[in-house]
Motif scaffolding. Structure first.
Motif: not given
Length: 296
Positions: A241-245, A250-263, A280-286
């Motif tokens: 996943n992106s790193g968000e939880t 609350a039915g929502t994602w918490r935190g944030s994800s940095d695509p550059e750090a993921f790469g 996987c979840c919350r990861t985008t084309p970026e």
């Protein structure tokens, strides 16, 4: 996919298909999730696949993860129509691949719990009487549909339990010409969701010619290095996943994800031995674009 077994280049998988569809304005608040669009808006699925190929993905995973004949017939479709829709998930990905100039299509095989839509896909706790025999029986129709659909391989993903892995191995043995990867949802850097060590799951799959890779998805990026170390006897596949939880209350994602750090992390996973890497979840084309840049 033979190149993976033969120490070829690392392949980049796509990211969160549902995440991209939601970015494009699709409402997926439904038990069928992205599979609903196979019936209602297939062009949007093809567009999402194409966006990931444009970002640098080598592999598209189809929108069949949560698709099932029973799920579609519960909406009033016939069983024949349901089977056609499931198979169409491969055709849509293949069209996007061809429009993008090439790539690989992996037919997504989600766990039994994904069709239940009750959260059990993340625990493997399906209740009494749901053993390997029952799970193989449940998966069999969709498995054979996708095995005969023209996909390059099957992506057995988010597997939460050792028992379900055993069931899928039985189906793999029923289709000797089919190749697959096995990717588990994991509770930590050593165990899959039901508590079984990933190393034990890898032993079940090791040295099987039909198994192109073994690994983990739908888990935190911080666990991936430890999980790669548990895979022996097959190349490793990882797409966290992106790193968000997810905050279920609350039915929502918490935190944030940095695509550059993921790469950048993807480069470390490659160095640790992963041969197929995506999101996987919350990861985008970026996110996929940054993986491609770091691996290149």
């Amino acid at each position: 996919m033979d190149a993976v077994r033969e120490e070829g280049p690392t392949l980049v998988l796509d990211g969160g298909l549902a995440t991209r569809l939601e970015e494009l304005g699709c409402d997926l608040s439904d038990e069928l999730w992205s599979a609903r669009l196979l019936h209602e808006d297939p062009d949007m699925i093809r567009r999402a696949h194409r966006d990931f190929f444009a970002a640098g993905a080598d592999v598209a995973i189809t929108a069949s993860y949560q698709a099932s004949v029973d799920g579609f017939t519960a909406r009033g479709l016939t069983r024949a129509q349901a089977r056609t829709l499931i198979a169409s998930s491969v055709g849509l990905a293949a069209q996007a691949r061809d429009e993008s100039g090439g790539g690989i299509v992996a037919a997504g095989i989600g766990p039994y719990g994904a069709a239940l839509a009750d959260g059990s896909e993340y625990t493997g706790d399906y209740g009494p009487g749901i053993g390997a025999d029952a799970l193989a029986d449940w998966h069999r129709q969709r498995w054979h549909l996708l095995a005969e659909s023209g996909a390059d391989l099957l992506a057995c993903e988010t597997i939460p339990s050792y028992t379900e892995a055993q069931a899928l191995v039985r189906l793999l043995e029923e289709t000797p010409g089919v190749r697959a990867w096995f990717s588990f949802s994991c509770a930590d850097a050593e165990h899959i969701s039901d508590g079984t060590p990933l190393a034990r799951c890898a032993e079940l799959l090791a040295d099987r010619e039909q198994v192109v890779a073994v690994g983990a998805n739908c888990t935190a990026p911080s666990r991936i290095g430890g999980l790669i170390a548990r895979v022996r006897g097959a190349p490793a596949v990882v797409y966290p996943n992106s790193g968000e939880t997810w905050d279920a209350a609350a039915g929502t994602w918490r935190g944030s994800s940095d695509p550059e750090a993921f790469g950048a992390a993807a480069r470390r996973w490659q160095q640790a031995g992963a041969r197929l890497i995506g999101g996987c979840c919350r990861t985008t084309p970026e996110h996929i674009r940054r993986i491609r840049a770091h691996l290149d």
